[in-house]
Write an enzyme that holds these catalytic residues in place. Structure first.
Site, PDB file in Angstrom:
ATOM      1  N   GLU A 106     -76.898  27.327   8.809  1.00  0.00           N
ATOM      2  CA  GLU A 106     -76.089  26.322   8.575  1.00  0.00           C
ATOM      3  C   GLU A 106     -76.089  25.685   7.030  1.00  0.00           C
ATOM      4  O   GLU A 106     -77.005  25.017   7.019  1.00  0.00           O
ATOM      5  CB  GLU A 106     -75.858  25.176   9.718  1.00  0.00           C
ATOM      6  CG  GLU A 106     -74.712  24.208   9.637  1.00  0.00           C
ATOM      7  CD  GLU A 106     -74.841  23.320  10.856  1.00  0.00           C
ATOM      8  OE1 GLU A 106     -75.937  22.513  11.032  1.00  0.00           O
ATOM      9  OE2 GLU A 106     -73.643  23.120  11.214  1.00  0.00           O
ATOM     10  N   GLU A 118     -75.228  17.627  20.806  1.00  0.00           N
ATOM     11  CA  GLU A 118     -74.115  18.438  20.016  1.00  0.00           C
ATOM     12  C   GLU A 118     -74.722  18.868  18.714  1.00  0.00           C
ATOM     13  O   GLU A 118     -74.898  18.008  17.909  1.00  0.00           O
ATOM     14  CB  GLU A 118     -72.925  17.562  19.765  1.00  0.00           C
ATOM     15  CG  GLU A 118     -72.043  17.026  20.968  1.00  0.00           C
ATOM     16  CD  GLU A 118     -71.494  18.499  21.737  1.00  0.00           C
ATOM     17  OE1 GLU A 118     -71.401  19.415  21.089  1.00  0.00           O
ATOM     18  OE2 GLU A 118     -70.777  18.269  22.746  1.00  0.00           O
ATOM     19  N   LYS A 121     -76.605   4.166  17.041  1.00  0.00           N
ATOM     20  CA  LYS A 121     -77.302   4.471  15.704  1.00  0.00           C
ATOM     21  C   LYS A 121     -76.509   5.278  15.208  1.00  0.00           C
ATOM     22  O   LYS A 121     -76.970   6.592  15.142  1.00  0.00           O
ATOM     23  CB  LYS A 121     -78.771   4.677  16.044  1.00  0.00           C
ATOM     24  CG  LYS A 121     -79.994   4.134  15.112  1.00  0.00           C
ATOM     25  CD  LYS A 121     -79.623   4.660  13.557  1.00  0.00           C
ATOM     26  CE  LYS A 121     -79.839   6.104  13.537  1.00  0.00           C
ATOM     27  NZ  LYS A 121     -79.662   6.664  12.066  1.00  0.00           N
ATOM     28  N   CYS A 140     -69.025  20.854  12.054  1.00  0.00           N
ATOM     29  CA  CYS A 140     -70.179  21.750  12.588  1.00  0.00           C
ATOM     30  C   CYS A 140     -69.288  22.843  13.217  1.00  0.00           C
ATOM     31  O   CYS A 140     -69.924  23.994  13.341  1.00  0.00           O
ATOM     32  CB  CYS A 140     -70.517  20.801  13.886  1.00  0.00           C
ATOM     33  SG  CYS A 140     -69.576  20.113  14.690  1.00  0.00           S
ATOM     34  N   GLY A 192     -84.042   5.291  14.912  1.00  0.00           N
ATOM     35  CA  GLY A 192     -83.132   5.844  15.628  1.00  0.00           C
ATOM     36  C   GLY A 192     -84.042   6.769  16.536  1.00  0.00           C
ATOM     37  O   GLY A 192     -83.771   6.843  17.974  1.00  0.00           O
TER      38      GLY A 192
HETATM   39  P1  NAD Z   1     -79.171  14.945  11.227  1.00  0.00           P
HETATM   40  O1  NAD Z   1     -79.851  15.566  12.138  1.00  0.00           O
HETATM   41  O2  NAD Z   1     -80.102  14.868   9.917  1.00  0.00           O
HETATM   42  O3  NAD Z   1     -79.214  13.305  11.544  1.00  0.00           O
HETATM   43  C1  NAD Z   1     -78.267  12.955  12.725  1.00  0.00           C
HETATM   44  C2  NAD Z   1     -78.597  11.685  13.117  1.00  0.00           C
HETATM   45  O4  NAD Z   1     -79.886  11.778  13.527  1.00  0.00           O
HETATM   46  C3  NAD Z   1     -78.696  10.600  12.217  1.00  0.00           C
HETATM   47  O5  NAD Z   1     -78.310   9.287  12.626  1.00  0.00           O
HETATM   48  C4  NAD Z   1     -80.266  10.239  11.904  1.00  0.00           C
HETATM   49  O6  NAD Z   1     -80.515   9.263  11.143  1.00  0.00           O
HETATM   50  C5  NAD Z   1     -80.886  10.544  13.181  1.00  0.00           C
HETATM   51  N1  NAD Z   1     -82.175  11.052  13.009  1.00  0.00           N
HETATM   52  C6  NAD Z   1     -82.949  11.757  12.099  1.00  0.00           C
HETATM   53  N2  NAD Z   1     -84.180  11.874  12.621  1.00  0.00           N
HETATM   54  C7  NAD Z   1     -84.256  11.528  13.774  1.00  0.00           C
HETATM   55  C8  NAD Z   1     -85.256  11.620  14.855  1.00  0.00           C
HETATM   56  N3  NAD Z   1     -86.363  12.288  14.558  1.00  0.00           N
HETATM   57  N4  NAD Z   1     -85.137  11.079  16.159  1.00  0.00           N
HETATM   58  C9  NAD Z   1     -83.802  10.486  16.212  1.00  0.00           C
HETATM   59  N5  NAD Z   1     -82.818  10.486  15.400  1.00  0.00           N
HETATM   60  C10 NAD Z   1     -82.854  11.010  14.114  1.00  0.00           C
HETATM   61  O7  NAD Z   1     -77.637  15.408  11.154  1.00  0.00           O
HETATM   62  P2  NAD Z   1     -76.867  15.054   9.785  1.00  0.00           P
HETATM   63  O8  NAD Z   1     -77.352  15.617   8.418  1.00  0.00           O
HETATM   64  O9  NAD Z   1     -76.599  13.601   9.677  1.00  0.00           O
HETATM   65  O10 NAD Z   1     -75.334  15.706  10.348  1.00  0.00           O
HETATM   66  C11 NAD Z   1     -75.255  16.981   9.907  1.00  0.00           C
HETATM   67  C12 NAD Z   1     -75.394  17.909  11.346  1.00  0.00           C
HETATM   68  O11 NAD Z   1     -74.820  17.448  12.259  1.00  0.00           O
HETATM   69  C13 NAD Z   1     -75.092  19.374  11.028  1.00  0.00           C
HETATM   70  O12 NAD Z   1     -76.148  20.219  11.561  1.00  0.00           O
HETATM   71  C14 NAD Z   1     -73.725  19.553  12.125  1.00  0.00           C
HETATM   72  O13 NAD Z   1     -73.541  20.752  12.486  1.00  0.00           O
HETATM   73  C15 NAD Z   1     -74.093  18.626  13.072  1.00  0.00           C
HETATM   74  N6  NAD Z   1     -72.903  18.168  13.817  1.00  0.00           N
HETATM   75  C16 NAD Z   1     -72.876  18.759  14.930  1.00  0.00           C
HETATM   76  C17 NAD Z   1     -71.498  18.558  15.699  1.00  0.00           C
HETATM   77  C18 NAD Z   1     -71.488  18.818  16.962  1.00  0.00           C
HETATM   78  O14 NAD Z   1     -70.602  18.111  17.945  1.00  0.00           O
HETATM   79  N7  NAD Z   1     -71.800  19.968  17.569  1.00  0.00           N
HETATM   80  C19 NAD Z   1     -70.543  17.568  15.313  1.00  0.00           C
HETATM   81  C20 NAD Z   1     -70.987  16.991  13.839  1.00  0.00           C
HETATM   82  C21 NAD Z   1     -72.039  17.272  13.163  1.00  0.00           C
END
Ligand code: NAD
Length: 488
Positions: free
Chosen positions: A392, A259, A183, A293, A221
């Protein structure tokens, strides 16, 4: 075959490209704000069907034990992506706003090549280990450790490095013998949907093994973390969402792999080439508009040379103009969406409210009235207690903080709820190494070393996550371990 996903993408369920229950939603080019096309908008029923297909493929086929088939399928996917790499590059720049130069590395070609590591690992892995004969409680017993797939994996991914993150889950999960429902983030559906097209057209991966549900609704998701048919959730995204995934997974005691976010520090020791180090930190913080990230977003410098450090960082960052991601010279493209741009801007406003100042940047570039661009910004005048130093931001923003020697620099670096990554620059390699040893983070760069590679595990301490992605550790995240004891 030409890739169709870059116009109107479908869901991929049980081996078939199918429409979404909620119709379609537009995909936006973040650099131009133009509608590029549409993606299928999956609903709860689509997700349920996808989980069902993955469950059936795991429970009723030989996928989990047929290593030869899995290795072949992963290599076929890698080769298909390579064959279509130019189309994928155009799609990635358009959908993600990823600068062209990053598509030859972690934004596209790197993770495609990393599929080789997954296939090779499965091919050479010791799936069974002989523990030998022993007589626990007086009973002579032959013991064997068997490693086998966890089952159905729900993979939930963000938008910043979609190929990297989708493939760093898909590759090892499949190599280990799992089936998967992916997803992706609502903002980057095509980078995931295209995998369905390529798998269907170019690989022997059986129906149901990979399922991809794009959706504009986060709640779709969320079903992956609560559904009892899913054995494991592999999540990359923000720490807040990770918390929700972990809590939802608790009801069925799911294996949860996370992650999450970061607020990593770049430590400049007092014997370092200050200008060179600060310039490197500024460049890194501007890459892909800071949407990484593990980017080091706190520049921690000797107090006696604070002003000099701010000036050096601002000279580099102020010279990086956010621009068209398709231009080969662009390093800083747009952020993903209007919402994200507003969020970054609100942190910039907060920096001033908290008593900071901008050494460069501070808002939207004057010469760009379309596209979700933010100027690379250096914030000075704050310490590590400021919210812009703790939270962040996920934009091209670097906060410069003063330290009073190595102990203080280490204290500041570790004074964070996160523990994802870090950098240490110093002229004496032993001293820099001993500082690196004391950082509570998953990856550290010393004097410019690169930790990112297929065989190196990546992940975080503290609220940056649970588990490791990539490397052998990343493969083994997707395995269960069974001890078989046979009386002899
Ligand atoms: P987000 O947490 O808003 O969304 C990530 C995913 O989760 C999306 O697919 C979203 O649709 C889904 N989602 C949202 N609410 C959910 C829920 N309640 N249950 C299950 N899934 C849900 O993150 P974003 O804004 O898309 O991405 C940016 C973030 O990702 C930053 O915090 C960044 O640091 C982090 N990130 C971490 C890594 C790592 O490897 N540590 C890598 C890349 C990005």
């Amino acid at each position: 075959m030409a890739i169709a996903a870059d116009k109107n993408s479908d869901l991929f369920i049980d081996g078939k490209l199918v429409p979404g229950g909620n119709g379609r939603y537009p995909t936006i080019n973040p650099a131009t704000e133009e509608v590029l096309g549409t993606a299928a908008d999956g609903d709860a029923e689509d997700m349920s069907r996808a989980i069902d297909a993955a469950r059936r493929a795991f429970d009723t086929t030989d996928w989990s034990t047929n290593t030869e088939l899995r290795v072949r399928g992963i290599r076929q996917l890698r080769d298909a992506m390579k064959e279509h790499v130019e189309e994928l590059r155009e799609m990635t720049m358009a959908e993600v706003g990823a600068p062209r130069m990053l598509t030859s590395a972690a934004q596209l070609e790197g993770p495609v090549e990393d599929l080789s590591f997954c296939a090779d690992t499965a091919e050479n892995y010791s799936w069974r280990q002989d523990l030998g004969v022993a007589a626990p409680m007086g009973i002579k017993t032959q013991r064997t450790i068997a490693r086998e797939a966890v089952g159905v994996v729900g993979a939930i991914t963000p938008w910043n490095f979609p190929h990297q993150i989708n493939l760093a889950k898909l590759g090892p999960a499949l190599a280990a013998g799992n089936t998967i429902v992916l997803k992706p983030a609502p903002d980057t559906p095509w980078c995931a949907a295209v995998l369905g097209e390529l798998i269907a057209e170019h690989t022997d991966i059986p129906p149901g093994v990979v399922n991809i549900v794009t959706s504009n609704d986060h709640a779709v998701g969320a079903l992956l973390s609560s559904d009892p048919r899913v054995d494991m959730v592999s999540f990359t995204g923000s720490t807040n969402t990770g918390r929700a995934v972990m809590a939802a997974g608790a009801a069925t005691i799911k294996k949860v792999f996370l992650e999450l976010g970061g607020k990593s520090a770049f430590l400049v020791l007092d014997d370092a080439d200050l200008a060179g180090a600060c310039s490197m930190a500024a460049f890194t913080a501007s890459m892909h508009a800071g949407q990484g990230c593990a980017i080091t977003t706190r520049l921690v410098v000797p107090r006696a040379r604070y002003d000099e450090a701010v000036e050096a960082a601002a000279a580099t960052m102020g010279g990086i103009k956010p621009g068209d991601p398709t231009n080969p010279g662009t390093i800083c493209g747009p952020v993903i969406s209007e919402r994200q741009r507003d969020r970054v801007q609100s942190y910039l406003d907060l920096a001033i409210t908290e008593g900071g100042r901008f050494a460069c940047g501070g808002g939207r570039p004057a010469d760009r009235d379309t596209g979700f661009f933010i100027e690379p910004t250096v914030i000075a005048g704050l310490d590590n207690s400021a919210r812009v130093a703790r939270e962040e931001i996920f934009g091209p923003v670097l906060t410069v903080i003063a330290h009073d020697g190595d102990e203080d620099a280490i204290r500041i670096a570790n004074d964070s709820p996160y523990g994802l990554s870090g950098t240490v620059f110093g002229a004496d390699p032993d001293r820099a190494q001993s500082v690196a040893d004391r950082l509570r983070v998953g990856t550290v760069n010393v004097n410019g070393g690169v930790w990112y590679s297929a065989d190196a595990p990546f992940g975080g301490y503290k609220q940056s996550g649970v588990g490791r992605e990539m490397g052998l550790a990343g493969f083994e995240e997707y395995l269960e371990l069974k001890v078989i004891a046979t009386a002899v």
